[in-house]
Write a protein that holds these residues in place. Structure first.
Motif, PDB file in Angstrom:
ATOM      1  N   ARG A  83      10.529 -20.743 -17.201  1.00  0.00           N
ATOM      2  CA  ARG A  83       9.511 -21.311 -18.104  1.00  0.00           C
ATOM      3  C   ARG A  83       8.799 -22.497 -17.459  1.00  0.00           C
ATOM      4  NH1 ARG A  83       9.879 -19.127 -22.824  1.00  0.00           N
ATOM      5  NH2 ARG A  83       8.712 -20.711 -23.943  1.00  0.00           N
ATOM      6  N   LEU A  86       5.005 -22.260 -17.160  1.00  0.00           N
ATOM      7  CA  LEU A  86       4.294 -22.561 -18.408  1.00  0.00           C
ATOM      8  C   LEU A  86       4.273 -24.075 -18.650  1.00  0.00           C
ATOM      9  CD1 LEU A  86       2.926 -21.475 -20.946  1.00  0.00           C
ATOM     10  CD2 LEU A  86       5.161 -21.167 -21.981  1.00  0.00           C
ATOM     11  N   LEU A  87       5.429 -24.701 -18.416  1.00  0.00           N
ATOM     12  CA  LEU A  87       5.521 -26.150 -18.624  1.00  0.00           C
ATOM     13  C   LEU A  87       4.498 -26.874 -17.740  1.00  0.00           C
ATOM     14  CD1 LEU A  87       7.009 -28.531 -19.976  1.00  0.00           C
ATOM     15  CD2 LEU A  87       8.475 -28.624 -17.981  1.00  0.00           C
ATOM     16  N   VAL A  90       0.936 -26.311 -19.116  1.00  0.00           N
ATOM     17  CA  VAL A  90       0.713 -27.037 -20.361  1.00  0.00           C
ATOM     18  C   VAL A  90       0.697 -28.540 -20.076  1.00  0.00           C
ATOM     19  CG1 VAL A  90       1.652 -27.524 -22.662  1.00  0.00           C
ATOM     20  CG2 VAL A  90       1.621 -25.190 -21.811  1.00  0.00           C
ATOM     21  N   ALA A 113       5.878 -16.508 -19.459  1.00  0.00           N
ATOM     22  CA  ALA A 113       7.244 -17.042 -19.309  1.00  0.00           C
ATOM     23  C   ALA A 113       8.165 -15.818 -19.344  1.00  0.00           C
ATOM     24  CB  ALA A 113       7.563 -18.024 -20.424  1.00  0.00           C
ATOM     25  N   GLU A 116       7.945 -14.140 -22.695  1.00  0.00           N
ATOM     26  CA  GLU A 116       6.787 -14.563 -23.496  1.00  0.00           C
ATOM     27  C   GLU A 116       5.491 -14.007 -22.909  1.00  0.00           C
ATOM     28  OE1 GLU A 116       7.194 -18.561 -24.654  1.00  0.00           O
ATOM     29  OE2 GLU A 116       5.106 -18.754 -25.303  1.00  0.00           O
ATOM     30  N   TRP A 140       8.564 -22.413 -30.103  1.00  0.00           N
ATOM     31  CA  TRP A 140       7.671 -23.491 -29.642  1.00  0.00           C
ATOM     32  C   TRP A 140       7.321 -24.431 -30.810  1.00  0.00           C
ATOM     33  CZ3 TRP A 140       2.794 -24.910 -31.266  1.00  0.00           C
ATOM     34  CH2 TRP A 140       2.174 -25.898 -30.504  1.00  0.00           C
ATOM     35  N   SER A 252       3.705 -30.239 -27.773  1.00  0.00           N
ATOM     36  CA  SER A 252       3.205 -29.124 -26.977  1.00  0.00           C
ATOM     37  C   SER A 252       4.081 -28.891 -25.741  1.00  0.00           C
ATOM     38  CB  SER A 252       1.747 -29.346 -26.574  1.00  0.00           C
ATOM     39  OG  SER A 252       1.606 -30.562 -25.887  1.00  0.00           O
ATOM     40  N   ARG A 253       4.627 -29.963 -25.178  1.00  0.00           N
ATOM     41  CA  ARG A 253       5.463 -29.830 -23.968  1.00  0.00           C
ATOM     42  C   ARG A 253       6.907 -29.496 -24.334  1.00  0.00           C
ATOM     43  NH1 ARG A 253       0.304 -31.607 -23.573  1.00  0.00           N
ATOM     44  NH2 ARG A 253      -0.300 -32.068 -21.436  1.00  0.00           N
ATOM     45  N   ILE A 256       8.195 -25.975 -25.329  1.00  0.00           N
ATOM     46  CA  ILE A 256       8.487 -24.937 -24.315  1.00  0.00           C
ATOM     47  C   ILE A 256       9.992 -24.859 -24.056  1.00  0.00           C
ATOM     48  CG2 ILE A 256       8.089 -24.318 -21.885  1.00  0.00           C
ATOM     49  CD1 ILE A 256       5.289 -25.646 -22.277  1.00  0.00           C
ATOM     50  N   TYR A 257      10.665 -26.001 -24.186  1.00  0.00           N
ATOM     51  CA  TYR A 257      12.132 -26.029 -24.092  1.00  0.00           C
ATOM     52  C   TYR A 257      12.643 -26.608 -25.411  1.00  0.00           C
ATOM     53  CZ  TYR A 257      11.815 -25.064 -19.112  1.00  0.00           C
ATOM     54  OH  TYR A 257      11.572 -24.465 -17.907  1.00  0.00           O
TER      55      TYR A 257
END
Ligand code: HEM
Length: 537
Positions: A83, A86-87, A90, A113, A116, A140, A252-253, A256-257
């Motif tokens: 991921r 993506l991180l 973003v 991801a 995803e 998310w 938003s960040r 992702i986790y």
């Protein structure tokens, strides 16, 4: 123990001095020496554990990447395994543009991801977002609220969300909008006075900042019956804007986790205590005072009524239906979801009208014609604005070309899996459409998707119907934006004033729009000189 401490200190020092390449070799040598100074059996065991863990993680990621029935789906190579891709995207705030490019390269399905996928297919809207699909919101969303305490925006539970939404939805209906118009008129008068001041000094005006001040004050007055005073101050008050900005950046960040959210949330809260505390107290004080009194009587359906009044009336009819907590939650949701989004959309319209003067001329023509015929007056009503097709097309085009949200609206595929864009997605996969991607689909909107062309909303009815169906700026289905009508109302009323009474001259007319995507895609560095113009009648 002391060996561990030294090792940690050495590593920290090495890390801090990381850019000093001359010291790096020395650092590595010292760290190595620290490791080797541990008892031999201990260090061999540690090393073995480390390698074993690493091997396990890599094997798991490889297995997952190769075993999935979606292994044929394409996307950035690294996104197949981690991921982190993506991180990074973003984090840099550029995800929506990358997302569009990836679909141009790979087609309707793009892996972003390991589990995803971003989708670009009009037929997918009903499957993913329709009420029959039972796709739930992805993890998310968890980072947008208190850990373990679902809210109206992030709740995964379909039934609980629907029940909560039913409690308040009548207050947001189209028929109730007329009662909100006086609040917009109030704020528009103040905005006008401020713009007149700027026009008299030919000062450069930070457009995103002023649309934000306007949108905050409008939503404050509509919700609570009181303005925050942003239009008067012309700047952030008590760190509210800053707080909402960092909350968006965080959500938003960290989304992702999202498993990190329960830990990181409190840290973020501590850092942003001041603004958040002020906002919550401000709302709480007003709600408490207002709930201590009966609401104004509702005999005159057209009399101004803010949201607290509307909620009080719902409560009067049925006290079981809505309580103080629901009212507080709705007020907070209005202010956090309805200020930046509307400001971004207003800025988009102003920016694009500056860039596309033929659209501006046609809009002015329509508005001036309506004034000449006596169809609109000083404070245009929503009803009058809806009868102006080019104005409505300008608003829609502003919302298409620059949607306020810039990440996929992620949903989890339910039990039994689902076929999307011709591909079978197993249960548990996250899929979603990004409004930026949908609005730039050339099959639906035509080859000129990067042009601001309001006329595309006035073409052949069948073609426009397809465009409407793939217009994702407000989302779709049971989780579609609750405040959509409010924003449309606000924009329909203020844009005619701005366009008829002022000329906006950008500081850098040839520069593209600079943005930062923190889930909301905010415009940056867009300054204009504002001049008063005389309205032709
Ligand atoms: C141009 C302005 C706006 C845009 C572009 C916008 C966009 C969106 C989008 C895309 C969603 C769906 C999110 C998803 O599916 O994950 C959403 C949901 C929502 N919006 Fe808006 N919004 C706007 C204005 C507003 C306003 C003015 C309010 C409140 C007064 C509001 C309140 C909400 C709420 C409460 C939800 C959650 C709905 C639910 O899950 O049931 N929005 N918005």
């Amino acid at each position: 123990m002391s060996a561990h401490c030294n090792l940690y200190k050495d590593m920290r020092r090495a890390w801090c001095r990381g850019i000093n390449f001359a010291n790096m070799t020395e650092d590595i040598r010292r760290i190595f020496l620290s490791v080797t100074s541990l008892p031999e059996s201990y260090s061999i065991l540690s090393l073995f554990c480390l390698i074993a863990t690493f091997a396990l993680v890599v094997s798991f990621k490889l297995y997952r990447a190769l075993a999935t029935p979606l292994r044929g789906a394409q996307g950035p190579w690294f996104a197949r395994f981690s991921r982190l891709w993506l991180l990074r995207e973003v984090y840099h705030g550029t995800f929506m543009r990358t997302n569009v490019k990836l679909h141009e390269k790979y087609g309707p399905i793009v892996r972003i991801a390991p589990n995803e996928y971003s989708i670009d297919d009009p037929a997918a809207v009903q499957i993913i977002y329709g009420s029959k699909g039972r796709f739930t919101k992805s993890t998310w969303y968890d980072a947008s609220g208190f850990p373990g305490k679902p809210n109206g925006f992030n709740d995964h539970n379909i039934e609980r969300h629907a029940a909560g939404r039913r409690k308040v939805s009548s207050a947001y209906s189209m028929t109730n909008l007329v009662q909100l118009e006086p609040f917009i008129n109030d704020c528009t008068s103040i905005l006008r006075a401020r713009l007149d001041e700027f026009a008299s000094t030919a000062a450069l005006v930070d457009i995103p900042r002023w649309t934000q001040c306007y949108a905050f004050d409008v939503i404050g007055e509509m919700t609570l019956g009181e303005r925050f005073g942003f239009l008067d101050a012309g700047k952030d008050i008590q760190g509210i804007i800053q707080t909402l900005d960092s909350t968006l950046f965080y959500a938003s960040r960290v989304g992702i986790y999202s498993f990190l959210h329960p830990i990181l949330f409190w840290l973020n809260m501590m850092l942003n205590m001041e603004g958040m505390g002020f906002l919550i107290n401000f709302i709480q004080d007003i709600v408490t005072t207002r709930m201590g009194k009966p609401p104004p009587d509702g005999k005159d359906e057209n009399a101004p009524a803010d949201f607290i009044t509307k909620f009080q009336r719902i409560r009067e009819e049925n006290p079981e239906k809505i309580d103080k907590e629901d009212i507080m939650a709705s007020a907070v949701a209005n202010i956090s979801a309805g200020s930046d989004t509307t400001s971004i959309s207003l800025t988009s319209v102003i920016f694009h009208l500056c860039k596309f003067p033929e659209a501006l001329a046609r809009l002015r023509n329509e508005l001036e014609g309506a004034i000449r015929r006596g169809e609109i007056a000083d404070s245009i009503t929503f009803k009058q604005a809806q009868k102006l097709p080019y104005l409505q097309a300008v608003i829609k085009e502003g919302l298409r070309i620059h949607p306020a949200t810039g990440l996929i609206l992620g949903r989890v595929v339910p039990k039994g899996g689902a076929t999307i864009a011709g591909c079978l997605f197993p249960e548990g996969t996250t899929v979603g459409i990004n409004a930026w991607v949908a609005g730039r689909n050339k099959d639906v909107y035509g080859d000129d998707v990067e042009a601001f062309r309001p006329e595309r909303w006035l073409e052949d009815a069948e073609v426009v119907k397809r465009r409407e169906a793939y217009f994702m700026t407000f989302g779709s289905g049971p989780r579609t934006c609750l405040g959509k009508n409010i924003s449309l109302l606000e924009m329909s009323k203020v844009i005619p004033v701005l366009v008829l009474e002022y000329d906006f001259e950008p500081e850098h007319p040839d520069r593209p729009c600079e943005t930062e995507n923190v889930w909301f895609v905010k415009q940056k560095h867009f300054r204009c000189r504002v001049r008063r113009r005389s309205v032709k009648s």
